[in-house]
Write a protein that holds these residues in place. Sequence first.
Motif, short mmCIF file in Angstrom:
data_model
loop_
_atom_site.label_atom_id
_atom_site.label_comp_id
_atom_site.label_asym_id
_atom_site.label_seq_id
_atom_site.Cartn_x
_atom_site.Cartn_y
_atom_site.Cartn_z
N GLU A 1 0.45 3.87 -3.84
CA GLU A 1 1.82 3.76 -3.33
C GLU A 1 1.79 3.76 -1.83
N LYS A 2 2.98 3.61 -1.24
CA LYS A 2 3.07 3.63 0.22
C LYS A 2 2.45 4.92 0.74
N PHE B 1 1.22 -6.27 -0.28
CA PHE B 1 0.85 -4.98 0.30
C PHE B 1 0.50 -5.17 1.77
N ILE C 1 -1.96 1.90 3.14
CA ILE C 1 -0.89 0.98 2.77
C ILE C 1 0.41 1.46 3.41
N GLN C 2 0.95 0.66 4.32
CA GLN C 2 2.15 1.08 5.04
C GLN C 2 3.43 0.56 4.40
N GLU C 3 3.32 -0.55 3.65
CA GLU C 3 4.53 -1.14 3.08
C GLU C 3 4.17 -1.94 1.84
N ILE C 4 5.06 -1.89 0.84
CA ILE C 4 4.87 -2.73 -0.35
C ILE C 4 6.17 -3.49 -0.57
N ALA D 1 7.76 -5.67 8.17
CA ALA D 1 6.57 -5.11 7.51
C ALA D 1 5.34 -5.26 8.39
N LYS E 1 4.99 -2.66 10.95
CA LYS E 1 4.47 -1.37 10.48
C LYS E 1 2.95 -1.31 10.51
#
Lengths: 555, 181
Positions: free
Chosen positions: B37-38, B143, B151-154, B167, B170
Amino acid sequence: MIHNTKCECGHQNPVGTVLCESCGKPQQDEDSAELLEMRYDGVARRSQKQQKNWIDQIWSFLSSVKVAVWLILITLIGASLGTIYPQQNVFVGNIDLAQYYETQYGTLGKIYYMLGLHDTYGSFWFQGLLVLIGASLVVCSLDRVLPLYRALKKQQIRKHLSFIKRQKVSHETRLDLTDGETAEEWTEKFEQVLRKRYYRVHRDGTALLAEKYRFSRWGPYINHIGLIIFLLAVLLRSMTAWEVDYVPIQEGKIAQIPGTKYYLENQEFRVEYYEQDELTPEFREQGRTIEKSFETDAVLYECVDNCDNPSMEPELNKLKEQTIFVNGPLTYQGLSVFEVHFEETPQLLHVQAQLRMKGPDEVIGTLDLDIANPQDVYTVGDYTLRVIGYYPEVSFKEGRFVTLSNDPNAPAFVFLIEGPELPEDGYVHVYMVRPVDQAQFQQDVLNETAGSPFELSVASMEDLVISDYTTYFNVKQERTMPFIWTGATISMIGLILGFYWHHRRIWLRIDNGVLTIGAHTNKNWFGIRQELTNALNKAGVEVDAKTIANEVNGS
Amino acid sequence: MIRKQKWLQLLILCGIVAAGFLAIGGSLFSQEEKPPEKGDAMLDFTLDGLDGQANSLASYKGQPIVLNFWGTFCEPCVREMPLLERFHQEHVDEGLQVIGVNLNEPVVSVRSFVRETDVSFQILLDKDVVRKRYGVLYFPTTFFIDKDGTIQEILIGEMTEPMLLSALNKIGVKGQPGGST
């Protein structure tokens, strides 16, 4: 002050002994007439020690029956919580569980999920409770069985008078001997009477100890051993057993069983439907087709190399081949593959198309197309067919061919055909496998516009390999069942031993013409009273059941 | 006698503690890999590219990565390709790595698509393995991974330019809207 634990008979008892190990004389309450506490024959138990260090404290906590009952109650309530909402293992596929419980069951569902109750039986606290119950079983049993065994192993024949008189079944009377008979002869006669009743009798002059069915005392402990094995097997099972539900495999294909190193091939599927006249009138009215039986010829494989590598084909080793039908799984070393469902999913697997030049009927060659794994280049006769486009489910959007999905429901190929006597750039040729697509997307018009002189078509239905069905499988591996059965069987044996036979003992002594007799059993006092009454009557002492019942404590 | 008993007691209690660890520990620390996850670290994998060479995700560590799961049959994926391609060309010199993970399609389909649409960023071919590990359920899913591999953003679904810009920000890539093609 050191507590004196030496009995008046001379035997040194461990601290905490209630009844002397040798003569049975009560170590406390010596002058009372109350019935004796005969539990474990009055020997000292580890958990009853007065001075407890921390190990002893844990031990006596676990050996308490009260604690065990509470543990079982708490586990019962905890287990019932897992039945409120469906547990997580019934869901097939990837579902966002947190979302599901909240949307389906509201706030209660959200709380349920947050408390971890969606996996009640796998949760740490439930497993912990089971371990505590197992621990309690072990400690309770050991705490009691070892002293009991020692006590029953070395029993004295001549017990202290107060021991015999304070038994729950007890009688004291002047012995009326028939002429010439000595006390010892009478004792021997009584011994024979008891032997006829299957007692094992030890006689010492005019004192007698008769005992039968001692093995029944071990029943509860054997039962506990069985339960401990059962619990250990359950623990082992939670670590080693697994199940994958609803694995769909198209007829003619091999697929991996997700999360395992096993692969399953669906070679052929057959289904039989009920005839109309085999159905009951109600079903006939509904007009449905009901399947009578369905079976799959399956092959089980194991991956031995390149298993986790997505870029390479796994190397498979064939394990077993079998026809699976409903409730007739393929079994292999504890692995079971069940057939649970099927669906009609007609899919093209293989096409053998013939390449021709437009006009002459002469066939140049055959194009062997594996629909699931098309190659980059095919060679037919002297020509090379390069695949420049492949659309498993072809459609036309915004002026170009696209595919609607990855399933070969309407396969279409775009070839670049090169070869002798052809222009350098070759010819583009579109080939759609299904006639309905050829018509819909005007395949022939496209090829004519592109100028292709070729014709690609199948001669007959024989050149198509279509698989019509997908079988859904349930795969599970379970190797701990033998242990569970063993534990259950041992438990049952223990229960039978404990319930159908009862440990009976009779102590007798004649002192100066006075007969003192006492008896003890762990269950069925009525039975032993009857038996003793009959035995005494047979030996000439007139008593009845009421007389020998020791009502001192009014129980 | 008493010393022997005490030793037995201790042994049994140790056995119970061991069983407890196995049972409770087994459920507390389950080894099942969860989809990231993020904020989680990226999961490394190795897949073949269109050229047949194997590529591992870890080899790109130290650069910001855009990991896009797509298929030729997925219309939104195809629609956002030009956007991804543009940002790839604009920022490849800064070290931005755009990777398209194809969802289990035949090589020929992917190759002809790439040829038709002139996509130049790295395309990797998955066989439903990496998709499952990353927990990708809907297509497209993208991702955004920063230089440290976090992982900074999904983003799920088709991306618009503002979404993509935000995104990329980020993970430390400053993009310009409406850049030159």
